[in-house]
Design a protein around this motif. Sequence first.
Motif, PDB file in Angstrom:
ATOM      1  N   PRO A  12      34.209  53.106  42.072  1.00 39.69           N
ATOM      2  CA  PRO A  12      33.088  52.831  41.168  1.00 39.69           C
ATOM      3  C   PRO A  12      31.778  53.446  41.649  1.00 39.69           C
ATOM      4  CG  PRO A  12      33.926  50.808  42.180  1.00 39.69           C
ATOM      5  CD  PRO A  12      34.842  51.904  42.565  1.00 39.69           C
ATOM      6  N   ASP A  13      31.572  53.494  42.971  1.00 40.99           N
ATOM      7  CA  ASP A  13      30.302  54.011  43.486  1.00 40.99           C
ATOM      8  C   ASP A  13      30.152  55.505  43.237  1.00 40.99           C
ATOM      9  OD1 ASP A  13      29.668  51.492  44.318  1.00 40.99           O
ATOM     10  OD2 ASP A  13      30.062  51.852  46.435  1.00 40.99           O
ATOM     11  N   ASN A  14      31.133  56.295  43.701  1.00 38.20           N
ATOM     12  CA  ASN A  14      30.940  57.743  43.548  1.00 38.20           C
ATOM     13  C   ASN A  14      31.082  58.200  42.095  1.00 38.20           C
ATOM     14  OD1 ASN A  14      33.703  57.495  43.609  1.00 38.20           O
ATOM     15  ND2 ASN A  14      34.003  58.797  45.398  1.00 38.20           N
ATOM     16  N   ILE A  15      31.839  57.468  41.286  1.00 42.91           N
ATOM     17  CA  ILE A  15      31.908  57.825  39.860  1.00 42.91           C
ATOM     18  C   ILE A  15      30.564  57.509  39.187  1.00 42.91           C
ATOM     19  CG2 ILE A  15      32.952  57.196  37.649  1.00 42.91           C
ATOM     20  CD1 ILE A  15      35.656  57.204  39.073  1.00 42.91           C
ATOM     21  N   TYR A  16      29.921  56.388  39.586  1.00 43.04           N
ATOM     22  CA  TYR A  16      28.605  56.057  39.038  1.00 43.04           C
ATOM     23  C   TYR A  16      27.577  57.130  39.433  1.00 43.04           C
ATOM     24  CZ  TYR A  16      24.533  53.407  37.589  1.00 43.04           C
ATOM     25  OH  TYR A  16      23.374  53.019  36.969  1.00 43.04           O
ATOM     26  N   VAL A  17      27.643  57.573  40.695  1.00 44.19           N
ATOM     27  CA  VAL A  17      26.748  58.652  41.154  1.00 44.19           C
ATOM     28  C   VAL A  17      26.987  59.907  40.317  1.00 44.19           C
ATOM     29  CG1 VAL A  17      26.287  60.242  43.070  1.00 44.19           C
ATOM     30  CG2 VAL A  17      26.496  57.789  43.519  1.00 44.19           C
ATOM     31  N   LEU A  18      28.252  60.242  40.113  1.00 44.39           N
ATOM     32  CA  LEU A  18      28.614  61.419  39.328  1.00 44.39           C
ATOM     33  C   LEU A  18      28.075  61.312  37.904  1.00 44.39           C
ATOM     34  CD1 LEU A  18      30.273  64.078  39.194  1.00 44.39           C
ATOM     35  CD2 LEU A  18      32.246  62.693  38.592  1.00 44.39           C
ATOM     36  N   LEU A  27      18.553  64.390  40.965  1.00 49.16           N
ATOM     37  CA  LEU A  27      17.663  63.413  41.605  1.00 49.16           C
ATOM     38  C   LEU A  27      18.073  61.982  41.283  1.00 49.16           C
ATOM     39  CD1 LEU A  27      14.004  64.784  41.442  1.00 49.16           C
ATOM     40  CD2 LEU A  27      15.426  64.342  43.449  1.00 49.16           C
ATOM     41  N   SER A  28      18.519  61.742  40.061  1.00 40.48           N
ATOM     42  CA  SER A  28      18.991  60.402  39.694  1.00 40.48           C
ATOM     43  C   SER A  28      20.212  60.024  40.520  1.00 40.48           C
ATOM     44  CB  SER A  28      19.343  60.340  38.204  1.00 40.48           C
ATOM     45  OG  SER A  28      18.187  60.495  37.432  1.00 40.48           O
ATOM     46  N   GLY A  29      21.122  60.972  40.663  1.00 38.26           N
ATOM     47  CA  GLY A  29      22.312  60.725  41.489  1.00 38.26           C
ATOM     48  C   GLY A  29      21.946  60.475  42.940  1.00 38.26           C
ATOM     49  N   LEU A  30      21.014  61.255  43.473  1.00 38.25           N
ATOM     50  CA  LEU A  30      20.614  61.108  44.881  1.00 38.25           C
ATOM     51  C   LEU A  30      19.887  59.786  45.124  1.00 38.25           C
ATOM     52  CD1 LEU A  30      19.521  64.766  45.660  1.00 38.25           C
ATOM     53  CD2 LEU A  30      21.547  63.575  46.541  1.00 38.25           C
ATOM     54  N   LEU A 151      26.923  59.310  52.936  1.00 44.21           N
ATOM     55  CA  LEU A 151      25.696  59.937  52.425  1.00 44.21           C
ATOM     56  C   LEU A 151      25.927  61.419  52.145  1.00 44.21           C
ATOM     57  CD1 LEU A 151      22.598  59.863  51.866  1.00 44.21           C
ATOM     58  CD2 LEU A 151      22.290  60.452  54.264  1.00 44.21           C
ATOM     59  N   LEU A 152      26.545  62.115  53.073  1.00 38.98           N
ATOM     60  CA  LEU A 152      26.794  63.549  52.889  1.00 38.98           C
ATOM     61  C   LEU A 152      27.716  63.806  51.700  1.00 38.98           C
ATOM     62  CD1 LEU A 152      27.218  64.634  56.625  1.00 38.98           C
ATOM     63  CD2 LEU A 152      25.250  65.049  55.128  1.00 38.98           C
ATOM     64  N   ILE A 153      28.793  63.037  51.612  1.00 44.20           N
ATOM     65  CA  ILE A 153      29.766  63.282  50.541  1.00 44.20           C
ATOM     66  C   ILE A 153      29.215  62.844  49.182  1.00 44.20           C
ATOM     67  CG2 ILE A 153      32.038  62.587  49.655  1.00 44.20           C
ATOM     68  CD1 ILE A 153      32.971  62.715  52.610  1.00 44.20           C
ATOM     69  N   PHE A 154      28.588  61.665  49.117  1.00 39.37           N
ATOM     70  CA  PHE A 154      28.025  61.209  47.847  1.00 39.37           C
ATOM     71  C   PHE A 154      26.902  62.134  47.384  1.00 39.37           C
ATOM     72  CE2 PHE A 154      29.208  56.413  47.501  1.00 39.37           C
ATOM     73  CZ  PHE A 154      30.525  56.713  47.792  1.00 39.37           C
ATOM     74  N   SER A 155      26.119  62.636  48.332  1.00 34.64           N
ATOM     75  CA  SER A 155      25.052  63.585  47.966  1.00 34.64           C
ATOM     76  C   SER A 155      25.647  64.876  47.418  1.00 34.64           C
ATOM     77  CB  SER A 155      24.164  63.890  49.178  1.00 34.64           C
ATOM     78  OG  SER A 155      23.485  62.730  49.593  1.00 34.64           O
ATOM     79  N   ALA A 156      26.744  65.327  48.026  1.00 32.29           N
ATOM     80  CA  ALA A 156      27.425  66.526  47.516  1.00 32.29           C
ATOM     81  C   ALA A 156      27.936  66.279  46.102  1.00 32.29           C
ATOM     82  CB  ALA A 156      28.569  66.924  48.443  1.00 32.29           C
ATOM     83  N   VAL A 157      28.460  65.063  45.863  1.00 36.40           N
ATOM     84  CA  VAL A 157      28.922  64.713  44.507  1.00 36.40           C
ATOM     85  C   VAL A 157      27.752  64.793  43.529  1.00 36.40           C
ATOM     86  CG1 VAL A 157      29.759  62.801  43.064  1.00 36.40           C
ATOM     87  CG2 VAL A 157      30.895  63.313  45.229  1.00 36.40           C
ATOM     88  N   LEU A 160      26.672  68.593  43.152  1.00 42.28           N
ATOM     89  CA  LEU A 160      27.687  69.438  42.511  1.00 42.28           C
ATOM     90  C   LEU A 160      28.307  68.767  41.285  1.00 42.28           C
ATOM     91  CD1 LEU A 160      29.481  70.534  45.802  1.00 42.28           C
ATOM     92  CD2 LEU A 160      27.803  71.841  44.508  1.00 42.28           C
ATOM     93  N   SER A 161      27.612  67.786  40.722  1.00 42.19           N
ATOM     94  CA  SER A 161      28.174  66.943  39.668  1.00 42.19           C
ATOM     95  C   SER A 161      28.768  67.714  38.490  1.00 42.19           C
ATOM     96  CB  SER A 161      27.127  65.957  39.168  1.00 42.19           C
ATOM     97  OG  SER A 161      25.991  66.650  38.713  1.00 42.19           O
ATOM     98  N   GLY A 162      28.077  68.702  38.026  1.00 46.10           N
ATOM     99  CA  GLY A 162      28.586  69.460  36.877  1.00 46.10           C
ATOM    100  C   GLY A 162      29.905  70.138  37.192  1.00 46.10           C
ATOM    101  N   MET A 163      29.954  70.815  38.335  1.00 44.39           N
ATOM    102  CA  MET A 163      31.183  71.519  38.719  1.00 44.39           C
ATOM    103  C   MET A 163      32.336  70.538  38.936  1.00 44.39           C
ATOM    104  SD  MET A 163      29.560  74.408  41.288  1.00 44.39           S
ATOM    105  CE  MET A 163      30.887  74.178  42.406  1.00 44.39           C
ATOM    106  N   ILE A 164      32.051  69.414  39.616  1.00 44.68           N
ATOM    107  CA  ILE A 164      33.098  68.438  39.905  1.00 44.68           C
ATOM    108  C   ILE A 164      33.662  67.858  38.610  1.00 44.68           C
ATOM    109  CG2 ILE A 164      33.556  66.166  40.925  1.00 44.68           C
ATOM    110  CD1 ILE A 164      31.467  66.899  43.094  1.00 44.68           C
ATOM    111  N   SER A 165      32.774  67.455  37.695  1.00 43.15           N
ATOM    112  CA  SER A 165      33.257  66.843  36.452  1.00 43.15           C
ATOM    113  C   SER A 165      34.025  67.856  35.613  1.00 43.15           C
ATOM    114  CB  SER A 165      32.114  66.230  35.656  1.00 43.15           C
ATOM    115  OG  SER A 165      31.261  67.226  35.164  1.00 43.15           O
ATOM    116  N   ASP A 166      33.532  69.117  35.550  1.00 44.92           N
ATOM    117  CA  ASP A 166      34.260  70.153  34.798  1.00 44.92           C
ATOM    118  C   ASP A 166      35.658  70.361  35.377  1.00 44.92           C
ATOM    119  OD1 ASP A 166      32.089  70.502  33.177  1.00 44.92           O
ATOM    120  OD2 ASP A 166      31.359  72.317  34.182  1.00 44.92           O
ATOM    121  N   TYR A 167      35.751  70.408  36.707  1.00 42.69           N
ATOM    122  CA  TYR A 167      37.045  70.628  37.356  1.00 42.69           C
ATOM    123  C   TYR A 167      38.004  69.485  37.045  1.00 42.69           C
ATOM    124  CZ  TYR A 167      40.579  71.708  40.810  1.00 42.69           C
ATOM    125  OH  TYR A 167      41.772  71.996  41.409  1.00 42.69           O
TER     126      TYR A 167
END
Length: 195
Positions: A12-18, A27-30, A151-157, A160-167
């Motif tokens: 739920p956390d990283n999907i909410y960030v995404l 910035l909202s995700g971060l 922090l590092l992984i969630f920040s990367a999510v 890179l949100s657009g690319m991750i969700s498209d993939y």
Amino acid sequence: MATSVLAILPGPDNIYVLLQSISYGKLSGLATVAGLISGCLVHTTLVAFGVSAVIKANENLFLVIKIFGAAYLLYLSYKAYKSHPNLYLEAKNIPQKSLIQLFKQGVIMNVLNPKVSLFFLAMFPGFLFSNTLSNVTQFYVLGGLFMLVSLLIFSAVAILSGMISDYIKQHAQVGLYLKWLQIVVFILIAMMILI
């Protein structure tokens, strides 16, 4: 390594960030990430002082905590097995909030989630690493590592949100691979704690 895999797995956390990042920008995700990571400090403190007191009081009780931790991780692996492998990324109906509101919401989401404390309680005792450092210090080191990696992984999510969700949308089988990775990781960590 365990923390890295767990932070990457969809929850739920990283999907909410995404979803925040997709809907309203990085910035909202971060800001959400900063709140979620800050909330981990509360859980680390609770586990550090609570479990350390138990270890001082009784070694057998500590063994019971480790067995409980391994059993909880095996339960999480079973829940992952029973879950649907598809990942649904629907960014509709997510209200826009200020960065401060998102930070606060991240903290509240994390602090009010008892599963985080349960997870720390299940995982950290099996990773105590020193006979010279106090248990409280070791728990804070483990909590700090958990927070840094997350922090590092969630920040990367978030970034890179657009690319991750498209993939994920283009490759439906990703959910199935992540599901089985989650099962294997929970079982391996449970075994490490017991051994």
